[in-house]
Design an enzyme around this catalytic site. Structure first.
Site, short mmCIF file in Angstrom:
data_model
loop_
_atom_site.label_atom_id
_atom_site.label_comp_id
_atom_site.label_asym_id
_atom_site.label_seq_id
_atom_site.Cartn_x
_atom_site.Cartn_y
_atom_site.Cartn_z
N LYS A 74 0.85 -1.20 0.00
CA LYS A 74 0.00 0.00 0.00
C LYS A 74 0.88 1.25 0.00
O LYS A 74 1.90 1.29 0.70
CB LYS A 74 -0.89 -0.03 1.26
CG LYS A 74 -1.94 1.08 1.32
CD LYS A 74 -2.84 0.90 2.54
CE LYS A 74 -3.93 1.94 2.63
NZ LYS A 74 -4.81 1.76 3.80
N SER A 149 -9.79 1.95 2.93
CA SER A 149 -8.92 2.68 2.03
C SER A 149 -7.89 1.82 1.29
O SER A 149 -7.32 2.29 0.31
CB SER A 149 -8.18 3.75 2.84
OG SER A 149 -7.29 3.14 3.77
N SER A 173 -9.95 -0.43 7.06
CA SER A 173 -9.38 -0.28 5.71
C SER A 173 -8.73 -1.51 5.10
O SER A 173 -8.41 -1.52 3.92
CB SER A 173 -8.37 0.86 5.70
OG SER A 173 -9.06 2.07 5.55
N1 GLN Z 1 -13.20 4.14 6.52
C1 GLN Z 1 -12.55 4.51 7.73
C2 GLN Z 1 -12.22 5.97 7.72
O1 GLN Z 1 -12.42 6.59 6.71
C3 GLN Z 1 -11.32 3.66 7.94
C4 GLN Z 1 -10.08 4.16 7.34
C5 GLN Z 1 -8.91 3.27 7.61
O2 GLN Z 1 -9.06 2.21 8.20
N2 GLN Z 1 -7.74 3.72 7.21
O3 GLN Z 1 -11.80 6.52 8.71
#
Ligand code: GLN
Length: 469
Positions: A74, A149, A173
């Protein structure tokens, strides 16, 4: 030969038997078309050099779990000398001078870094649409989002442009994109894997983990990246030991709060069926309650935004990162660099978090959220006195259409309801596909006690066979 469907163990035995080389594998994956825009960049030169070295080590009789195995990373995890953008204009040309600790470990294991995968800007989002480099598509249905994400990592695994990938999980994410793309995701216990060299989003919640085709592959990578690291004071002295749980002796809890509010009813039906199948194999299933679940989303969004506002403070474009050359003076340069370098969602969270941490409001919001977090964590600790594992949905709904929720941040936040609690409590959880409905995958979470990765992985490997997907 098509290597895209092969697991780590299958690839390893092919490498050891001389059926193919790591260079051949690497070339195959590098040349495969990235039709879902899963990658921000590919590391052709570095990957081929690593593959060549792995082939030499194998020829010299060396063996290792990840020796010569391709992996995607990532693009918020640093590899020395390789651009790391966090999918932001602010870091579009940033090249880190050091390796993240997980990268150092993977280099020693002999893994091959194919490229850097797409994400929501600075990992803030649930759809991989907010990347400065454009959206990633879901390989199962390209009109839909891959989740986020870590949507790039999930799409890369699901589309067979890598064997396995690293992601990061602050509130879901890893698990939610794994569920949306029909693959496996492992979010480790907070502290089980070093965060050194991961671009911080919310430091008390962030955790690096794995996205893979099956549970065994997730376990192999986890084994190789976990453990104490002196460069991350929150990392734990922990060494992973595989175990073999007898599922007919397992007691699994089903939290009632996760099956009432907001969940798509068709999805619920599929999850209920999957749980019944476990019962047929002797798993004892009991109802449990996690009463503070209703406060989880507000608690999560207050704590993350607060930490985000602090972590993003360093990106001023003065020493590195996006900088506007036309700024009139120093103050103007802060406005230009931060105002133009960040996208909407990042700015929204900086503003919200600055408010919740400000002198007049921190007691009402930030401190209160920390207190509630304690209750959420305690709910789980109490539940685990009665059960070995907890099973829950990953997301309340199926992968949605690209653009469908992009203009409504609140609606997007609601999707995180079943995943953020796990980060707030610091627990490990596996996300794995259990069913398909109209070709769209349904994901399930298998949640364990702190540092009980061995148990969730062992159970996961057996559930995988039962659900046979
Ligand atoms: N969807 C969650 C957020 O926007 C999780 C993001 C993540 O785990 N990096 O905060």
């Amino acid at each position: 030969m098509d290597y895209s469907l092969m697991t780590i163990k299958e690839l390893s035995s092919g490498l050891y038997d001389g059926k193919f080389s790591s260079v051949e594998l690497t070339e195959f994956f590098l040349n495969k078309e990235d039709s879902c825009s899963a990658y921000i960049s590919k590391n052709k030169e570095l990957a081929l050099e690593q593959a060549k070295r792995a082939d030499e080590r194998i020829k010299n009789g060396e063996r290792g779990d990840l020796l010569g195995i391709p992996i995607a990373i990532k693009d918020n995890i640093m590899i020395r000398g390789v651009k790391c953008t966090s999918a932001s204009l602010a870091l579009k040309d940033y090249t880190p001078p050091y390796d993240a600790s997980v990268i150092k470990k993977l280099k020693e294991s002999g893994a091959v870094f194919l490229g850097k995968t797409n994400l929501d800007e600075f990992a803030m989002g649930s759809s991989t649409e907010s990347s400065f480099f454009g959206a990633t598509l879901n390989p199962i249905d390209k009109t839909r989002v891959p989740g986020g994400s870590s949507g790039g990592s999930a799409a890369a695994v699901a589309s067979g442009t890598t064997t396995v990938a690293l992601g990061s999980d602050t509130g879901g994410s890893i698990r939610q994109p794994a569920a949306f793309c029909g693959v496996v995701g492992l979010k480790p216990t907070y502290g089980a894997v070093s965060r050194y060299g991961l671009a911080a989003m919310a430091s008390s919640l962030d955790q690096i983990g794995v996205i893979s085709k099956n549970v065994e592959d997730a376990e192999i990578v986890f084994k190789n990246i976990s453990g104490r690291d002196n460069l991350d004071s929150t990392s734990a002295d922990y060494s992973f030991k595989e175990c073999n749980v007898e599922i007919s002796k397992l007691k699994v809890g089903i939290p009632k709060e996760y099956f009432i509010d907001g969940i798509d009813l068709n999805m619920k039906k599929e999850i209920d069926k999957s749980i019944d199948e476990l019962r047929n194999f002797g798993v004892e299933v009991v109802d449990i309650s996690l009463p503070h679940t209703k406060y989880a989303l507000s608690t999560y969004y207050i704590i993350t935004s607060s930490e985000v506002s602090s972590n993003m403070g360093k990106y001023d474009g003065l020493r590195y990162g996006f900088s506007d050359d036309d700024a009139k003076d120093l103050i103007d340069s802060y406005f230009q660099n931060r105002g133009n370098g960040f996208g909407k969602e990042v700015k929204r969270r900086i503003i919200l978090g600055t408010h919740t941490l400000s002198a007049g409001y921190k007691d009402a919001y930030y401190k209160k959220a920390l207190e509630v977090r304690h209750f959420i964590r305690q709910d789980f600790i109490d539940a685990f006195k009665k059960v070995d594992l907890i099973i829950a949905p990953v997301s309340p709904s199926f992968p949605f259409k690209i653009g469908e929720k992009a203009t409504d941040p609140l609606e997007m936040y609601l999707l995180d309801i079943f995943t953020v609690t796990i980060n707030l409590a610091g627990l490990p959880a596996l996300s794995m596909p259990c069913k398909k409905l109209d070709n769209l995958p349904v994901g399930i979470q298998v949640i364990g006690k702190h540092f009980d990765e061995a148990k969730i992985l062992s159970a996961g490997k057996q559930f995988e066979k039962i659900w046979n997907i």
